[in-house]
Each structure stands twice: as C-alpha cells, then as structure tokens.
Write an enzyme that holds these catalytic residues in place. Structure first.
Site, PDB file in Angstrom:
ATOM      1  N   GLU A 177      -5.358   3.477   3.967  1.00 54.86           N
ATOM      2  CA  GLU A 177      -6.250   4.019   4.726  1.00 54.86           C
ATOM      3  C   GLU A 177      -7.448   4.590   5.369  1.00 54.86           C
ATOM      4  OE1 GLU A 177      -4.133   3.669   7.616  1.00 54.86           O
ATOM      5  OE2 GLU A 177      -2.215   4.218   6.882  1.00 54.86           O
ATOM      6  N   ASP A 225       0.584  -1.193  -0.140  1.00 51.39           N
ATOM      7  CA  ASP A 225       0.096  -0.159  -0.084  1.00 51.39           C
ATOM      8  C   ASP A 225       0.642   0.776  -0.187  1.00 51.39           C
ATOM      9  OD1 ASP A 225       0.610  -0.764   2.666  1.00 51.39           O
ATOM     10  OD2 ASP A 225      -1.100  -0.718   3.089  1.00 51.39           O
TER      11      ASP A 225
END
Length: 421
Positions: free
Chosen positions: A153, A82
């Site tokens: 997130e 990520d």
C-alpha cells in the site's frame, strides 16, 4: 500431462484444506497489520510453508517471506501475495471484523482494516502452496517460489525486499504471477494483456504568499486564492491537454492553509495524485502541473517560487502479452464462462519492480469478491458504483466463498501453465 489434467490432480485436495483456508482468511481479516508491521501475518505464512516442505527465508525487507520448493528440472515460477492492511476503521459489521489499531509511520494511533483484500491474497497463496506441495508425483516439475510481500500500500515493499537481496536469495524465475481481489462477483476471473494498473505520482506543492490582515488584502499576497486558482486550472490538464481517449487522472486531495478567518496566511500546501498509463503521457502531465503551478504563482505576484516535491511514485503494471496469453488459455480451459477480460484499472501497485529486477515477464490478474446475487441486483438497478464497496472502502470485505476457492484455483492453474509435468 495437460495443464487442466494437472490442475484437476492438484486441486483434488482443495476440499480437504478449504476450511483451513477460510479460517486463515477470517483470522487475518480480524488481525490486520500496517506496512512493515506484518509480523504476525508473516509468521503464519512462514509457518505454513515450512510445515509442507518449503525452504523458507524470513525478514526480507523487514517482514517479507519467501518459500522455495523444487521438483526435478523445469521452469521457475514466482508468485506474489501482498500482506499489509490500511489505516481504515472497519464498517462491515462482520463477526470477524477488525477492531485493531496500530501506530502509523508518524506515530499516530490508527484503526486498521484489511480494506483491500490482502487477507484474501495471503490465504489463497497459503492454500495454493499447500496443494502444490501435496500434489501427486508427476503432476508438476520445476521450481516454485512463493513470495509474501510487505507494504504494498505504501509502494515500498517490493523495493525493500529487493534492496535486502531478494534476487540473490531465490532462484531467478522465468515468469512472475500475481492476482488481486476486486469488486466483481465472486467466481469471476479477469485477465488483461498490456496496461492493467496505472502509474501513480504523489506530489506536494507549497505556494508562498505574504501574510496580512484579512481586512487589508492589498497589503499581502493571498496564497489561498493562488491555491484555488491552481486547483481549478489543474483540472484542465486531463480535459484540455491530453486526448479524450488517453486515460489521465489529476486529483488535488488536500488543501491546507491558514489558521483563522481574518488572517491571510503566508503559504498554502496542496497534495496531488496523478494517474497515467504511458510514460510519455506521465512526463507531459507532470510538466503541465509544474508549468501551471509556477505560472499561477507568478500571476499572483508570489514573493518566491513554489516548491514542488515528488513524494512517492508507483510504476505502471503492464502485463506481458505472451505470459498473459499463456495464463488466459489455461484459465479458459479451467474457468470457462467465468473468465473475462478485466477493465483497465486506475489503481496502482509495486509488483512490477520484482520482475523488472529479475528481467523477466509478468502477468497480473483479478478475481471477484462480491456475493454474486448482491452484484447482480446492483447491476440490474444500475447502482454498482453506489452499492458495491470498492477496495479501500470501510465496507470492503470479500465473501469467503467462492472467492477463496477461485483464488486458490487461479494460482494453481496459472503456475501449472508453466510447471505441468
């Protein structure tokens, strides 16, 4: 060829790229980007992949990147990193600390920091991808899919890539792998079969009252008192409605009401976060929250029913037993005493949406990022929780080494557990 023999062959080039991986980490740390704004990070990842022969696709789900490299016939392994950072003002004091700001989804200018270690994830994945591309012939065979994901997130990056056709744009993997840097000693590697990360649900509750003068509360219905009773009562969901061995967290993170000390407002807003590991428990807890909120409103004589909105959810991360056993055995042969069983984590993330969309197993492991001496001293004092910054802290910045070497090695050994020639 055994997994460890193949790993030693691939990792023989680690010394040659170590400084590049460290430089990339520091550069990414100094230039963090919020979810779906990771244009610079994505460009660097794509450029690195293209430079060592991967078939690259950019712009998936906005800023997502994939790279595909095939060597003969064999399994297909997808590994994910990520890319996004957080709206946090950095307080590490590092020479490469972030001074970046960016506009959030609401248009507000925010300080931005890699407070969750995604800079580590990207740097390690780039290093791993380079080593696999340069590996000697016969070291591995099959197809390698490297994926850089936006907006983890916010919990919507994996879905964005899937909605943009990810499953049609890369080969279907046999397994999906991912790792996360955690507040453990650098050099630490931890696997865990079954539940690893919790599901998360964010809710907004609007409680309706009747406004009045603060001197005459009998003429109104006070939503502040109603909210206070809800906050207290909601804490009993985990303590009284689920078993002591069932992990549940219910947090009221925001309470907003009123504009002045002598005015009873007409509404109050609560924002809640719920963490669970089991779908049946999750349903039980969410139902209990709704029951309590509605009951408190009724008990207070609210003029209308409360509004309960589900804002955002993260699925649980539940590691496949077989895939985790395969990786753990490979890690044991490579990391020895540095391999551990990682604790159950109450954080959440959206990785599982990718393997679920392909209908394949996955496993997710942790690596440490805290200087070992610092961690050992805090452990000796019994002050780990106070002295060791956790993910999302403005002081969280994994030490470059041995964190980066460990992350590159773990990705390599994990992939070779399926691809070793």
């Amino acid at each position: 060829m055994t997994v460890e023999t193949a790993a030693q062959a691939v990792l023989s080039g680690l010394h040659d790229i170590r400084s590049d991986v460290e430089d990339l980490y520091r550069d990414l740390h100094a230039h963090p980007e919020l979810g779906f704004q990771e244009h610079r990070t994505a460009h660097k990842a794509a450029e690195a992949l293209r430079g060592c022969g991967y078939e690259v696709t950019e712009g998936l789900g906005g800023t997502g990147v994939t790279g595909v490299l095939t060597r003969g016939t064999g399994p297909t392994v997808l590994l994910r990193a990520d890319m996004d950072a957080l709206p946090v003002r950095e307080a590490t004091g590092l020479p490469y600390a972030s001074a970046a700001t960016a506009k959030d989804a609401d248009g507000h200018e925010r300080p931005v920091m890699h407070a969750c270690g995604h800079d580590v994830h990207v740097a390690c994945m780039v290093g791993f991808a380079r080593l696999m591309a340069a590996a000697p012939d016969g070291t591995w065979q099959g197809t390698l899919v490297v994926l850089f994901q936006p907006s983890e997130e916010n919990g919507d990056g994996a879905r964005a890539m899937l909605d943009d056709g990810l499953t049609d744009k890369v080969p279907r993997p046999d397994v999906v792998l991912a790792q996360h840097v955690l507040p453990y000693p650098a050099g630490y590697v931890g696997t865990r079969p079954g539940s690893f990360l919790s599901a998360a649900d964010n809710l907004r509750v609007t409680l309706h009252g009747r406004g009045a003068h603060g001197s005459a509360p009998q003429t109104g219905v006070d939503p502040v008192v109603m909210a206070a009773m809800c906050v207290v009562r909601l804490q009993t969901v985990a303590s009284r409605e689920t078993g002591a061995t069932t992990p549940v967290v219910v947090t009221v993170g925001s309470v907003q009401a009123g504009t002045g000390p002598n005015i009873i407002p007409d509404h109050a807003v609560l924002q809640l976060n719920v963490r669970t590991y089991d779908e049946a428990v999750r349903r039980q807890v969410l139902a209990a929250i709704e029951r309590i909120v509605r009951a408190e409103a009724q008990a207070s004589g609210a003029p209308k029913e409360p509004e309960i909105e589900h804002l955002r959810s993260f699925p649980p991360t539940v590691n496949d037993e077989g895939a985790t056993d395969t990786v753990t055995r490979a890690f044991a042969g490579h990391f020895g005493d540095d391999l551990h069983t990682v604790d159950l984590q109450t954080a959440s993330e959206d990785l599982s949406e990718i393997p679920d969309a392909f209908g394949v197993p996955y496993t997710y492991w942790g690596i440490g990022g805290i200087p070992p001496k610092t961690y050992a001293q805090a452990e000796h004092r019994g002050t780990v929780r106070q002295d060791i910054p956790s993910n999302h802290s403005p002081r969280f910045a994994p030490v470059p080494q041995p964190t980066l070497d460990t992350g590159v090695r773990a990705l390599t050994v994990g992939a070779l557990a399926w691809l070793a020639g």
